[in-house]
Design a protein around this motif. Structure first.
Motif, PDB file in Angstrom:
ATOM      1  N   GLN A 218       0.820  -1.211   0.000  1.00 25.39           N
ATOM      2  CA  GLN A 218       0.000   0.000   0.000  1.00 25.39           C
ATOM      3  C   GLN A 218       0.858   1.266   0.000  1.00 25.39           C
ATOM      4  N   ASN A 219       1.965   1.221   0.699  1.00 24.11           N
ATOM      5  CA  ASN A 219       2.842   2.387   0.775  1.00 24.11           C
ATOM      6  C   ASN A 219       3.637   2.611  -0.511  1.00 24.11           C
ATOM      7  N   ARG A 220       3.660   1.638  -1.404  1.00 23.29           N
ATOM      8  CA  ARG A 220       4.471   1.750  -2.616  1.00 23.29           C
ATOM      9  C   ARG A 220       3.649   1.980  -3.871  1.00 23.29           C
ATOM     10  N   LEU A 221       2.332   1.938  -3.744  1.00 26.35           N
ATOM     11  CA  LEU A 221       1.475   2.101  -4.919  1.00 26.35           C
ATOM     12  C   LEU A 221       0.814   3.472  -4.904  1.00 26.35           C
ATOM     13  N   GLU A 222       0.652   4.029  -6.110  1.00 24.12           N
ATOM     14  CA  GLU A 222      -0.021   5.307  -6.264  1.00 24.12           C
ATOM     15  C   GLU A 222      -1.461   5.083  -6.709  1.00 24.12           C
ATOM     16  N   PRO A 223      -2.337   6.073  -6.446  1.00 25.67           N
ATOM     17  CA  PRO A 223      -3.706   5.964  -6.955  1.00 25.67           C
ATOM     18  C   PRO A 223      -3.690   5.889  -8.476  1.00 25.67           C
ATOM     19  N   PRO A 224      -4.601   5.145  -9.120  1.00 24.49           N
ATOM     20  CA  PRO A 224      -5.728   4.440  -8.489  1.00 24.49           C
ATOM     21  C   PRO A 224      -5.409   2.995  -8.138  1.00 24.49           C
ATOM     22  N   LEU A 225      -4.119   2.573  -8.319  1.00 25.50           N
ATOM     23  CA  LEU A 225      -3.796   1.169  -8.052  1.00 25.50           C
ATOM     24  C   LEU A 225      -3.893   0.813  -6.572  1.00 25.50           C
ATOM     25  N   ASP A 226      -3.704   1.801  -5.705  1.00 28.59           N
ATOM     26  CA  ASP A 226      -3.713   1.484  -4.274  1.00 28.59           C
ATOM     27  C   ASP A 226      -5.091   1.068  -3.765  1.00 28.59           C
ATOM     28  N   ARG A 227      -6.157   1.376  -4.537  1.00 27.68           N
ATOM     29  CA  ARG A 227      -7.501   0.991  -4.062  1.00 27.68           C
ATOM     30  C   ARG A 227      -7.670  -0.519  -3.996  1.00 27.68           C
ATOM     31  N   TRP A 228      -6.946  -1.244  -4.871  1.00 24.33           N
ATOM     32  CA  TRP A 228      -7.042  -2.704  -4.830  1.00 24.33           C
ATOM     33  C   TRP A 228      -6.384  -3.249  -3.564  1.00 24.33           C
ATOM     34  N   VAL A 229      -5.311  -2.618  -3.137  1.00 18.53           N
ATOM     35  CA  VAL A 229      -4.660  -3.044  -1.900  1.00 18.53           C
ATOM     36  C   VAL A 229      -5.558  -2.737  -0.699  1.00 18.53           C
ATOM     37  N   LYS A 230      -6.243  -1.572  -0.749  1.00 17.86           N
ATOM     38  CA  LYS A 230      -7.175  -1.243   0.332  1.00 17.86           C
ATOM     39  C   LYS A 230      -8.278  -2.298   0.420  1.00 17.86           C
ATOM     40  N   ARG A 231      -8.767  -2.696  -0.754  1.00 11.80           N
ATOM     41  CA  ARG A 231      -9.814  -3.733  -0.762  1.00 11.80           C
ATOM     42  C   ARG A 231      -9.282  -5.044  -0.190  1.00 11.80           C
ATOM     43  N   LEU A 232      -8.045  -5.380  -0.553  1.00 11.36           N
ATOM     44  CA  LEU A 232      -7.428  -6.600  -0.023  1.00 11.36           C
ATOM     45  C   LEU A 232      -7.294  -6.535   1.487  1.00 11.36           C
ATOM     46  N   MET A 233      -6.881  -5.386   2.013  1.00 12.65           N
ATOM     47  CA  MET A 233      -6.713  -5.261   3.465  1.00 12.65           C
ATOM     48  C   MET A 233      -8.050  -5.365   4.182  1.00 12.65           C
ATOM     49  N   GLN A 234      -9.107  -4.822   3.573  1.00  9.89           N
ATOM     50  CA  GLN A 234     -10.431  -4.938   4.168  1.00  9.89           C
ATOM     51  C   GLN A 234     -10.853  -6.398   4.288  1.00  9.89           C
ATOM     52  N   GLU A 235     -10.634  -7.147   3.222  1.00 18.37           N
ATOM     53  CA  GLU A 235     -11.019  -8.564   3.247  1.00 18.37           C
ATOM     54  C   GLU A 235     -10.174  -9.348   4.249  1.00 18.37           C
ATOM     55  N   VAL A 236      -8.882  -9.018   4.326  1.00 15.69           N
ATOM     56  CA  VAL A 236      -8.014  -9.700   5.294  1.00 15.69           C
ATOM     57  C   VAL A 236      -8.451  -9.359   6.712  1.00 15.69           C
TER      58      VAL A 236
END
Length: 444
Positions: A218-236
């Motif tokens: 998450q700290n290495r990705l820029e928008p809009p790619l970071d939204r997929w990591v946010k979704r992954l963290m929510q599911e985790v």
């Protein structure tokens, strides 16, 4: 002489009456044993044919009743549940094979009439029968039965059983009892829970590792790619919460009181503390809290556990309340006489949480405290539509099950209803033996 004449006349009269009865019995006997088409039958008294028909019908009815009784006994013997029947003095009249096996009735044989308490040392069963007879209403009771056995060598192999009995009043003071052995089902559930708990323990480590990797990405990705990591963290996070909730629920069910640490807690302060935690969520819908109850009301409970109860319940109320409405929390002191007339008088704390949301459907109400139960879609998805918020993720279905287990650990009860005025969900909690004075001491 007069007395002698009277006695002689009485003796002659009695003798004549006896002779008449003997002659009448002989005459009726000959008429009953002659064939229907005989000449003697045709000239017999007019009552003889009717009498023979009545006797034949009575015999036929008796045979039918005996056959029906035998059929019912065969059905009860074949039934997968036990059945026993006692008379007005609690003497065992009859029981089927399943009841003999469940209650270890080796000393009883069909045809014997003995007191049930002599054969089965179970105060709960005896009390159930007495209540059924006194109240003349069907009763249901579940308890842990500890069988007794005459053979000392077999005692180590005999295990306690969880029995459920359903009784019904019968004519002449008799009582019938159906017995269900619940132990095999409980053993299966315990084995299932152990398997799930072992699996949950194994899942915690890899889930934590996945979340650490997601945080790094998450700290290495820029928008809009970071939204997929946010979704992954929510599911985790949802999976981690599910695993933790399952482990917590299983632990409380295994030993409900092991982690209880009672202390004096003031009710209004407790509710206020929980609401302050959730207030940012409530402000998004302009929700307000209305607390009513006695001032300086203290209870002796495990503070962290009860905090968890109200946190979960108020969180649900916020999720499902309509915007710009009020959530009501009402606390009051009852006597056990108001909830159970047979119990000794002592204070009981009752807390009602009422919202103005969509409420529960009638089909969902009996199941809201079951594990993983997902009812009406109106109450399984949050009204908040923020897709970037964890609040939009559907719950794991264990929250109310944990709430119920915590309340039960405090020897209390919780009930789900719909409030007749607001139309929203209505949660009612009763905590006996928890009321304390301002110094934190029990009233009792």
């Amino acid at each position: 002489m007069l007395l002698l004449g009277f006695l002689l006349g009485l003796a002659v009269g009695i003798g004549f009456w006896v002779w008449q009865q003997v002659q009448l019995n002989r005459y009726l006997g000959r008429g009953l044993h002659q064939p229907l088409n005989s000449h003697a039958y045709k000239v017999a008294l007019p009552l003889i044919p009717r009498l023979r028909r009545e006797i034949f019908m009575v015999k036929q009815q008796r045979q039918d009743l005996q056959q029906s009784l035998q059929t019912y006994q065969d059905l009860l013997d074949f039934a997968p549940v036990g059945y026993l029947q006692v008379d007005e003095e609690n003497q065992l009249l009859w029981c089927n094979q399943q009841a003999r096996e469940v209650l270890y009735l080796q000393r009883w044989q069909p045809g014997q009439v003995r007191l049930l308490l002599e054969l089965v040392r179970s105060y709960e069963l005896d009390q159930l029968i007495e209540q059924t007879r006194d109240w003349q209403k069907p009763q249901t009771k579940e308890w842990l039965f500890h069988p007794s056995c005459d053979n000392a060598a077999e005692m180590p192999t005999i295990k306690s059983l969880t029995l459920r009995a359903s009784s019904l009043p019968l004519p002449n003071g008799q009582v019938g009892v159906f017995l269900e052995n619940r132990q095999p089902l409980l053993d299966i559930n315990q084995a299932r829970d152990r398997s799930f708990s072992d699996l949950a323990h194994e899942l915690r480590t890899p889930l934590t590792s996945i979340r650490l990797v997601a945080e790094t990405l998450q700290n290495r990705l820029e928008p809009p790619l970071d939204r997929w990591v946010k979704r992954l963290m929510q599911e985790v996070d949802r999976l981690i919460s599910l695993v933790q909730s399952w482990l917590e629920l299983t632990q409380m069910e295994t030993n409900p009181t092991i982690q209880l640490q009672p202390e004096a807690v003031e009710v209004r302060s407790l509710i206020t503390s929980v609401w302050e935690t959730l207030e940012p969520l409530a402000q998004k819908q302009n929700l307000s809290l209305n607390y009513s109850g006695p001032e300086n009301l203290w209870i002796k409970v495990d503070k962290s556990r009860i905090h968890q109860v109200f946190l979960n319940l108020l969180d649900n109320s916020i999720k499902y309340s309509l915007p710009q409405t009020t959530i009501y929390v009402q606390a009051k002191i009852l006597s056990t006489k108001e909830t159970d007339k047979s119990a000794p008088a002592s204070p009981v704390l009752e807390i009602n949480l009422i919202d103005s949301g969509v409420g529960f459907s009638q089909a969902d109400l009996p199941h809201v405290f079951e594990r993983f139960y997902r009812g009406d879609q109106a109450r399984t998805h949050s009204p908040l539509k923020d897709s970037n918020s964890i609040r939009a993720i559907v719950g794991n279905g264990l929250g109310l099950a944990i709430v119920r287990q915590i309340v039960l650990a405090h020897r209390g009860s919780i009930k789900a209803m719909n409030h007749p005025e607001t139309g929203g969900a209505w949660m009612q909690i009763q905590l006996p033996e928890a009321v304390a004075n301002s110094l934190g001491q029990d009233y009792s």
